[in-house]
Structure formats: C-alpha cells, structure tokens
Design a protein around this motif. Structure first.
Motif, PDB file in Angstrom:
ATOM      1  N   ILE A   1     -28.695 -98.681  22.745  1.00  0.00           N
ATOM      2  CA  ILE A   1     -28.984 -99.822  21.858  1.00  0.00           C
ATOM      3  C   ILE A   1     -27.657-100.246  21.234  1.00  0.00           C
ATOM      4  N   VAL A   2     -27.327-101.510  21.392  1.00  0.00           N
ATOM      5  CA  VAL A   2     -26.045-102.014  20.863  1.00  0.00           C
ATOM      6  C   VAL A   2     -26.313-102.855  19.618  1.00  0.00           C
ATOM      7  N   LEU A   3     -25.633-102.517  18.535  1.00  0.00           N
ATOM      8  CA  LEU A   3     -25.735-103.279  17.288  1.00  0.00           C
ATOM      9  C   LEU A   3     -24.391-103.985  17.103  1.00  0.00           C
ATOM     10  N   GLU A   4     -24.415-105.283  17.218  1.00  0.00           N
ATOM     11  CA  GLU A   4     -23.157-106.040  17.181  1.00  0.00           C
ATOM     12  C   GLU A   4     -23.121-106.893  15.917  1.00  0.00           C
ATOM     13  N   ALA A   5     -22.140-106.625  15.069  1.00  0.00           N
ATOM     14  CA  ALA A   5     -21.943-107.433  13.846  1.00  0.00           C
ATOM     15  C   ALA A   5     -23.258-107.734  13.135  1.00  0.00           C
ATOM     16  N   LEU A   6     -24.068-106.703  12.952  1.00  0.00           N
ATOM     17  CA  LEU A   6     -25.394-106.936  12.351  1.00  0.00           C
ATOM     18  C   LEU A   6     -25.270-107.574  10.988  1.00  0.00           C
ATOM     19  N   MET A   7     -26.200-108.441  10.688  1.00  0.00           N
ATOM     20  CA  MET A   7     -26.304-109.187   9.434  1.00  0.00           C
ATOM     21  C   MET A   7     -25.287-110.313   9.305  1.00  0.00           C
ATOM     22  N   SER A   8     -24.440-110.484  10.305  1.00  0.00           N
ATOM     23  CA  SER A   8     -23.585-111.670  10.279  1.00  0.00           C
ATOM     24  C   SER A   8     -24.393-112.792  10.922  1.00  0.00           C
ATOM     25  N   SER A   9     -23.894-114.020  10.834  1.00  0.00           N
ATOM     26  CA  SER A   9     -24.707-115.113  11.389  1.00  0.00           C
ATOM     27  C   SER A   9     -24.764-115.028  12.907  1.00  0.00           C
ATOM     28  N   SER A  10     -23.836-114.295  13.534  1.00  0.00           N
ATOM     29  CA  SER A  10     -23.934-114.138  14.983  1.00  0.00           C
ATOM     30  C   SER A  10     -24.301-112.706  15.383  1.00  0.00           C
ATOM     31  N   GLY A  11     -24.863-111.957  14.441  1.00  0.00           N
ATOM     32  CA  GLY A  11     -25.232-110.567  14.717  1.00  0.00           C
ATOM     33  C   GLY A  11     -26.305-110.464  15.808  1.00  0.00           C
ATOM     34  N   ARG A  12     -26.253-109.376  16.597  1.00  0.00           N
ATOM     35  CA  ARG A  12     -27.240-109.210  17.679  1.00  0.00           C
ATOM     36  C   ARG A  12     -27.587-107.745  17.823  1.00  0.00           C
ATOM     37  N   ILE A  13     -28.773-107.519  18.355  1.00  0.00           N
ATOM     38  CA  ILE A  13     -29.155-106.162  18.730  1.00  0.00           C
ATOM     39  C   ILE A  13     -29.751-106.257  20.133  1.00  0.00           C
ATOM     40  N   TYR A  14     -29.308-105.417  21.051  1.00  0.00           N
ATOM     41  CA  TYR A  14     -29.853-105.477  22.407  1.00  0.00           C
ATOM     42  C   TYR A  14     -29.739-104.100  23.048  1.00  0.00           C
ATOM     43  N   ILE A  15     -30.432-103.961  24.162  1.00  0.00           N
ATOM     44  CA  ILE A  15     -30.445-102.665  24.839  1.00  0.00           C
ATOM     45  C   ILE A  15     -29.862-102.853  26.237  1.00  0.00           C
ATOM     46  N   GLU A  16     -29.071-101.894  26.651  1.00  0.00           N
ATOM     47  CA  GLU A  16     -28.378-102.046  27.932  1.00  0.00           C
ATOM     48  C   GLU A  16     -28.154-100.662  28.532  1.00  0.00           C
ATOM     49  N   SER A  17     -28.180-100.571  29.868  1.00  0.00           N
ATOM     50  CA  SER A  17     -27.951 -99.254  30.475  1.00  0.00           C
ATOM     51  C   SER A  17     -26.456 -98.927  30.478  1.00  0.00           C
ATOM     52  N   VAL A  18     -26.152 -97.647  30.602  1.00  0.00           N
ATOM     53  CA  VAL A  18     -24.757 -97.197  30.684  1.00  0.00           C
ATOM     54  C   VAL A  18     -24.066 -97.920  31.841  1.00  0.00           C
ATOM     55  N   GLU A  19     -24.765 -97.990  32.968  1.00  0.00           N
ATOM     56  CA  GLU A  19     -24.181 -98.615  34.157  1.00  0.00           C
ATOM     57  C   GLU A  19     -23.811-100.078  33.888  1.00  0.00           C
ATOM     58  N   SER A  20     -24.708-100.778  33.221  1.00  0.00           N
ATOM     59  CA  SER A  20     -24.450-102.191  32.966  1.00  0.00           C
ATOM     60  C   SER A  20     -23.321-102.365  31.936  1.00  0.00           C
ATOM     61  N   ILE A  21     -23.256-101.481  30.945  1.00  0.00           N
ATOM     62  CA  ILE A  21     -22.150-101.561  29.972  1.00  0.00           C
ATOM     63  C   ILE A  21     -20.817-101.385  30.702  1.00  0.00           C
ATOM     64  N   LEU A  22     -20.790-100.446  31.665  1.00  0.00           N
ATOM     65  CA  LEU A  22     -19.526-100.169  32.365  1.00  0.00           C
ATOM     66  C   LEU A  22     -19.091-101.346  33.247  1.00  0.00           C
ATOM     67  N   ARG A  23     -20.063-102.193  33.620  1.00  0.00           N
ATOM     68  CA  ARG A  23     -19.718-103.356  34.452  1.00  0.00           C
ATOM     69  C   ARG A  23     -19.122-104.496  33.631  1.00  0.00           C
ATOM     70  N   ARG A  24     -19.247-104.401  32.307  1.00  0.00           N
ATOM     71  CA  ARG A  24     -18.757-105.502  31.463  1.00  0.00           C
ATOM     72  C   ARG A  24     -17.238-105.524  31.419  1.00  0.00           C
ATOM     73  N   SER A  25     -16.738-106.740  31.287  1.00  0.00           N
ATOM     74  CA  SER A  25     -15.291-106.845  31.101  1.00  0.00           C
ATOM     75  C   SER A  25     -15.018-106.728  29.597  1.00  0.00           C
ATOM     76  N   PRO A  26     -13.904-106.099  29.220  1.00  0.00           N
ATOM     77  CA  PRO A  26     -13.602-105.972  27.781  1.00  0.00           C
ATOM     78  C   PRO A  26     -13.562-107.334  27.085  1.00  0.00           C
ATOM     79  N   ASP A  27     -13.226-108.402  27.845  1.00  0.00           N
ATOM     80  CA  ASP A  27     -13.154-109.741  27.230  1.00  0.00           C
ATOM     81  C   ASP A  27     -14.510-110.262  26.775  1.00  0.00           C
ATOM     82  N   GLU A  28     -15.579-109.639  27.292  1.00  0.00           N
ATOM     83  CA  GLU A  28     -16.898-110.134  26.898  1.00  0.00           C
ATOM     84  C   GLU A  28     -17.235-109.736  25.462  1.00  0.00           C
TER      85      GLU A  28
END
Ligand SMILES: C[S@@+](CC[C@H](N)C(=O)[O-])C[C@H]1O[C@@H](n2cnc3c(N)ncnc32)[C@H](O)[C@@H]1O
Length: 281
Positions: free
Chosen positions: A205-232
């Motif tokens: 479960i990823v908590l990104e900048a929670l409570m900010s106006s662009s805050g998000r919470i989402y769920i992602e597999s380890v495999e899919s996280i590893l496929r992400r580019s750091p720029d994302e």
C-alpha cells in the motif's frame, strides 16, 4: 514555558486549538526538517510573521545539539513554541529536548496532532490491532546498508502483522525516498541474506503525500513497483504499508477498493488566512 505544537499534515489537518496556541507563543521555531507540511511551511510562516510573531524556520542545527540549551534557557522566561509537521513526538528527535526540559524543571506543554502514522493507518483499510513495529527505511550511508527495516518486516510477517514503513526524507537536500527505492533496498538485503520474506506478487500500500491536495493512496505489487521509472515519482514524502500475509476478510474486501478511498481537501490558503486572522483578532 516550552510548548510542542503539532501542525497535523496539512492546512486542513491542523487542529484549530493548536493553531490558536501558535498565535499565543512569543517565539516560534517551525521545524522544517523532520517532515513536510502542505501546501508548504512558508505559508504558515508568512501568516505568523505578518501578525508580528518572532519565527525561526528551524533546520536540524537549530533544534539539535548545543542549540537546545539556548532554547531551554529562553523558555524559562518566555513562551517558546516548537511547531512540527505531523505530531511533535512521532518519529522525530524532539524527545531529547523534552526530557532535557523536564530535567531542568522547565514547564512543558504538549499539543499533539494527527500524524502520518494514524492518518496512514486510518486510510489503509487495515486494522490497527494487526500492525507490528513501525520502521523507517533509509539509504545506505558510506556503503553501509541499514538492515533493521528488513528485520522488522521479517518479525512482523512471522507474526502475521502489517508493517508501516516511513521512507527517509532529507528536506534540506531535497531527497525523498520513493517506494521503488525502498523495495529495492529491502530486496537487496533479502538477497544478501538468502531469505524469502518479500515476494514479487506481494502487495504494497503506497501512501503518497497524504492530506496534500494531490495526496493519493493505492495498492501495487512489488513486481509492478520495480517496473516503475524513478521519474514517475514526485518529490513527495512517501510511506508504505506491507500488509500481513493473511488478511481479515473485512480488510481484504476493503483493500480491493482502496483506490476509491478519497480525502477531499477542503481549506485553501485564503481560507486559512481568514481563520488565522479570526483567531488572532
Ligand atoms: C521523520 S517522520 C516524521 C513524522 C511526523 N512527525 C508525523 O507525525 O507525521 C517523516 C516521514 O513520515 C512520512 N510522511 C510524512 N508526511 C507524509 C505524508 N503526507 N504522506 C506520506 N508519508 C508522509 C514520510 O515517510 C517521511 O519520511
């Protein structure tokens, strides 16, 4: 008196009583290094300065080490406040100031607030009773890999508990560890030890900048996280939760829809100014 004041995570998460207390301080140190306050701490500083307050935007050197003595001696005669994004004592080093103040017989007040820990748990679909130890994942320093986060994960998984992991930030150097980097660190330790605690299909479960106006919470597999580019990833604070292997049926059902959990940002900068001027009039 020395007052520790929690600011919550953002503009519309700051307790109204704590905001009022800020205006009662004679000198305010705003902790600008242990965490992030949204939209940005400068806004709060501006409001306080415009209302005639003496404000120090405190870096690590201002609140740690020898600087503490000066603050403590001033707080014998004045109301000195240390204001912190989130809760003042959750995952900060301020307890050293607190114990020194108590030892010196200085009057102390603590005004807690919400923290990434309770906000993260609250929005995660998971039950607090099933969380194990909390830990921070940090970058290797001088070639030394800090393995403790992996030990915590291993222990929590053995006990079938969830693991909340804060990811290192270094605000002064604009460094924000992202989930991919954290997972890579954990997998590297796992590889060095020859263990199998975290698998590619495990969900995070990823908590990104929670409570900010662009805050998000989402769920992602380890495999899919590893496929992400750091720029994302953005220059935001992140926290991850690695759920226990076996979930309670209610947790499991809620997690399937976690993308639909909303936090609707309700107060903008202008409204904060209005509230602040109302409080301060
Ligand atoms: C040193 S801890 C301080 C926590 C703070 N005292 C509190 O009570 O929230 C800072 C860490 O909390 C996490 N964090 C803080 N704010 C966050 C947010 N809005 N969204 C996600 N994680 C956050 C990040 O992992 C960051 O590195």
């Amino acid at each position: 008196m020395l007052r520790f004041i929690g600011l919550g995570l953002s503009i519309d998460n700051i307790p109204i009583g704590n905001l009022k207390k800020l205006f009662e301080c004679q000198k305010i140190f705003i902790d600008s290094y242990t965490s992030i306050w949204f939209p940005n701490i400068d806004l709060l500083v501006d409001i306080l300065v415009k209302s005639g307050k003496s404000v120090v935007v405190a870096r690590r050197d201002d609140l740690e080490g020898s600087a503490i003595r000066r603050i403590l001696s001033e707080s014998r005669d004045y109301d000195i406040c240390i204001a912190t994004p989130g809760d003042p004592f959750i995952a900060t080093t301020h307890s050293a100031i607190l114990s020194e103040a108590l030892r010196m017989g200085i009057a102390v007040e603590i005004s807690p607030s919400s923290s990434i820990v309770n906000v993260g748990i609250s929005m995660s679909c998971l039950q607090i009773y099933r969380f194990g130890k909390i830990v921070t994942v940090v970058r290797p320093k001088n070639g030394i890999v800090y393995e403790y986060p992996f030990d915590v994960l291993k222990l929590n998984r053995e006990l079938n508990l969830h693991t909340l992991m804060l990811l290192e930030i270094d605000v002064e150097n604009n460094y924000y560890m992202n989930p991919r980097e954290a997972i890579e660190i954990l997998l590297e330790i796992q590889r060095m030890r020859g263990e199998e605690i975290l698998g590619k299909d495990d969900k995070i479960i990823v908590l990104e900048a929670l409570m900010s106006s662009s805050g998000r919470i989402y769920i992602e597999s380890v495999e899919s996280i590893l496929r992400r580019s750091p720029d994302e990833y953005r220059f935001y604070p992140y926290t991850i939760i690695i759920p226990a292997r076996v979930l309670h049926p209610i947790e499991r059902e809620c997690l399937e829809n976690i993308d639909r959990v909303l936090y609707i940002h309700s107060i903008n900068e202008k409204e904060l100014l209005n509230i602040a001027s109302y409080i301060f009039r």
